[in-house]
Design an enzyme around this catalytic site. Structure first.
Site, PDB file in Angstrom:
ATOM      1  N   HIS A 120     -47.652  33.082  13.606  1.00 18.56           N
ATOM      2  CA  HIS A 120     -47.343  34.133  13.804  1.00 18.56           C
ATOM      3  C   HIS A 120     -46.271  34.746  15.106  1.00 18.56           C
ATOM      4  O   HIS A 120     -47.560  33.861  15.947  1.00 18.56           O
ATOM      5  CB  HIS A 120     -46.701  35.446  12.557  1.00 18.56           C
ATOM      6  N   HIS A 146     -49.043  35.302  17.199  1.00 22.15           N
ATOM      7  CA  HIS A 146     -50.407  34.433  17.674  1.00 22.15           C
ATOM      8  C   HIS A 146     -49.448  33.404  19.247  1.00 22.15           C
ATOM      9  O   HIS A 146     -50.127  33.460  20.519  1.00 22.15           O
ATOM     10  CB  HIS A 146     -50.609  32.728  17.027  1.00 22.15           C
ATOM     11  N   CYS A 204     -65.993  43.172   4.344  1.00 27.15           N
ATOM     12  CA  CYS A 204     -64.232  42.707   4.242  1.00 27.15           C
ATOM     13  C   CYS A 204     -63.865  41.160   4.425  1.00 27.15           C
ATOM     14  O   CYS A 204     -64.596  40.635   5.361  1.00 27.15           O
ATOM     15  CB  CYS A 204     -63.657  43.497   5.293  1.00 27.15           C
ATOM     16  N   CYS A 228     -61.640  40.625   7.211  1.00 30.94           N
ATOM     17  CA  CYS A 228     -61.182  40.313   8.651  1.00 30.94           C
ATOM     18  C   CYS A 228     -63.478  39.476   8.537  1.00 30.94           C
ATOM     19  O   CYS A 228     -63.445  39.333   9.812  1.00 30.94           O
ATOM     20  CB  CYS A 228     -62.423  42.135   9.494  1.00 30.94           C
ATOM     21  N   CYS A 251     -60.654  49.207   4.888  1.00 35.05           N
ATOM     22  CA  CYS A 251     -60.450  48.170   6.382  1.00 35.05           C
ATOM     23  C   CYS A 251     -58.910  48.475   6.635  1.00 35.05           C
ATOM     24  O   CYS A 251     -58.352  48.679   5.829  1.00 35.05           O
ATOM     25  CB  CYS A 251     -60.285  46.667   5.896  1.00 35.05           C
ATOM     26  N   HIS A 298     -56.099  45.684   6.575  1.00 32.60           N
ATOM     27  CA  HIS A 298     -56.631  45.062   6.253  1.00 32.60           C
ATOM     28  C   HIS A 298     -56.053  45.877   4.186  1.00 32.60           C
ATOM     29  O   HIS A 298     -54.971  45.619   3.324  1.00 32.60           O
ATOM     30  CB  HIS A 298     -57.762  44.326   5.376  1.00 32.60           C
ATOM     31  N   LYS A 316     -46.929  47.842  11.458  1.00 36.95           N
ATOM     32  CA  LYS A 316     -46.242  46.177  11.218  1.00 36.95           C
ATOM     33  C   LYS A 316     -46.020  45.591  11.045  1.00 36.95           C
ATOM     34  O   LYS A 316     -45.116  46.093   9.886  1.00 36.95           O
ATOM     35  CB  LYS A 316     -47.954  46.360  11.108  1.00 36.95           C
ATOM     36  N   LYS A 327     -44.724  42.013   5.039  1.00 37.60           N
ATOM     37  CA  LYS A 327     -43.492  40.797   4.117  1.00 37.60           C
ATOM     38  C   LYS A 327     -42.596  42.258   3.087  1.00 37.60           C
ATOM     39  O   LYS A 327     -41.495  41.820   2.945  1.00 37.60           O
ATOM     40  CB  LYS A 327     -43.574  39.739   3.525  1.00 37.60           C
TER      41      LYS A 327
HETATM   42 ZN   LIG Z   1     -60.401  43.664   7.031  1.00 35.80          ZN
END
Ligand SMILES: [Zn+2]
Length: 468
Positions: free
Chosen positions: A19, A22, A127, A130, A144, A147, A296, A299
């Site tokens: 994405h 990166h 997590c 992670c 987390c 996430h 952030k 979707k």
């Molecule tokens: Zn996480």
């Protein structure tokens, strides 16, 4: 090894397609690699993919594929994106490469033999997103923060690496900048964490994850994916896992990472190196995230900007420009498609594109005008300070000054009325265009080539088509 410049990006996790985030890190690394090459350094630019772990096993299962089939596919997509973006990497390492696996195994055996790894019981909040245990203090509302999920309480027999014994030494190396963490606020953040928390033993093994490198001293376990992944920075430059053989390119001069993976890069990674007796990376440079409309990308919010979408709209150099021109490198930057189109039109189509076409057309049929190249402005401080966005601003100031200079002097009129003045105006513009083409090499290699060719041949194509 003198005059070397070894730079790495993180190896990207192959649980999903590449994405924009990166691409952001990778384009920045490419700019630094190209710049250092242009300065005569012996550059080695490493990147690759991180391919083990529970998350990948699970994803492959869901798709009815073997983990290897699955990572082959995703890894291939990363590679092809880097080719599309003209990334000048020297090696692309995959953690499923046989040589990497052998080296990780040897490395673990040495640390085990030295007595730093012991069997014990590990309990913590894990997590899966992670792929790591979190501290209570990391959680936001029990979840987390990266996430937004509640971590699982996990307890298992495990092999543990003693982190505490190296903690004070690590603090010293960070404080003295022997292991430089920048920008400064991240150094402070890591030091505050290390000074206020006693590092717990690190579980380096997983019992129920088959998709990983087996522990050499107990084949019932596989290696914790982060420990496996870090070693790429050594195996990617040919390390065979033997602690006597420090690769000559080591230590890394710059390791670029996003802020979400700072903690592990500033604790586990250097401590493993310390156990190996290897020097630490010279500099860990941490950058922020790319936000979309202040949030952030997700979707659910529908604010995701695809890197393929960018390439299609803006081309390779347009995409590189818009990524690096999005804001200060190191901080969070915020983009929207609307603003990027605006910036593309004003800076590239109107700004640079217009300047090149005007200068080349005005010079047409006049070969007498000198083609001299004056020494280009010194941009080295921008690169050593990682001010890549500011570096671009510097070049674009030159571009808009020159466009202004053209409007003020009206060379198309001078051409008919004052040949001498016309010549001197054109000489300045052509000299500047040469400089601009030089300065653009690391940022926009193809555009730089096109401008050089236009100066050489005295004709030009449209560099950037306006987008409606
Ligand atoms: Zn996480």
């Amino acid at each position: 090894m003198k005059n070397k410049f070894y730079i790495t990006t993180p190896i990207y996790y192959t649980n999903a397609k590449p994405h924009i985030g990166h691409a952001y890190t990778t384009v920045a690394a490419d700019i630094l690699a190209r710049w250092n090459k242009s300065q005569g350094k012996d550059v080695f630019f490493l990147m690759g993919t991180d391919e083990h772990g529970a998350k990948i096993q699970k994803k492959a299962d869901e798709l009815g594929k073997s983990p290897k089939e699955f990572v082959d596919e995703i890894s291939g997509e990363f590679k092809s994106l880097w080719n599309d973006l003209k990334i000048s990497y020297d090696n692309f390492i995959r953690t499923t490469d046989e040589k990497h696996i052998v080296a990780v195994s040897k490395m673990l055996q040495s640390i085990y033999d030295a007595g730093a790894i012991k069997k014990g019981e590990y309990e913590g909040l894990y997590c899966v997103g992670c792929e790591q245990f979190l501290n209570e203090s990391d959680l936001v509302d029990g979840k987390c923060p990266d996430h937004n999920t509640v971590p699982e309480k996990m307890k298992e027999e495990s092999y543990l690496l003693d982190m505490r014994s190296k903690q004070d030494e690590l603090i010293g190396k960070i404080e003295s900048d022997e292991f430089e963490i920048s920008p400064e606020r991240y150094k402070k953040e890591v030091l505050a964490f290390l000074k206020n928390n006693e590092l717990k033993d690190l579980s380096i093994s997983r019992k129920n994850v088959q998709w990983g490198i087996p522990l050499p001293f107990d084949k019932e376990y596989t290696t914790y994916v982060w420990v496996d992944a870090f070693i790429n920075y050594l195996t990617g430059i040919g390390w065979d896992g033997n602690i006597e053989n420090i690769p000559e390119k080591w230590p890394a001069d710059v390791q670029l990472i996003g802020k979400d993976i700072l903690r592990v890069h500033a604790t586990i990674w250097p401590i493993v190196l310390m156990y190996l007796g290897f020097p630490l990376p010279k500099r860990l440079f941490v950058h922020g995230h790319i936000l979309s409309g202040g949030k952030k990308m997700s979707k659910t919010l529908g604010n995701v900007i695809g890197i393929d979408e960018m390439l299609e709209k803006f081309g390779v150099d347009g995409t590189r420009y818009l990524l690096m021109g999005a804001g200060t490198f190191g901080e969070d930057v915020d983009v929207t498609m609307e603003r990027m189109i605006e910036k593309y039109n004003s800076d590239l189509a109107n700004g640079l594109g217009n300047l090149v076409s005007r200068v080349i057309k005005l010079r047409e049929g006049d070969d007498e005008i000198k083609k001299e190249i004056k020494p280009v402005a010194d941009m080295s401080s921008y690169f050593s300070n990682m001010e890549l966005g500011h570096g671009l601003e510097f070049i674009w100031n030159m571009i808009s000054e020159d466009n202004k200079f053209i409007e003020e002097n009206k060379p198309w009129e001078l051409k008919k009325t004052d040949q001498e003045k016309f010549r001197s105006v054109m000489e300045k513009l052509i000299t500047d265009l040469h400089s601009i083409s030089e300065l653009l090499i690391p940022f926009m290699p193809e555009t730089s080539e096109k401008i050089k060719r236009a100066l050489e041949e005295g004709k030009t194509e449209i560099l950037f088509q306006r987008i409606k």
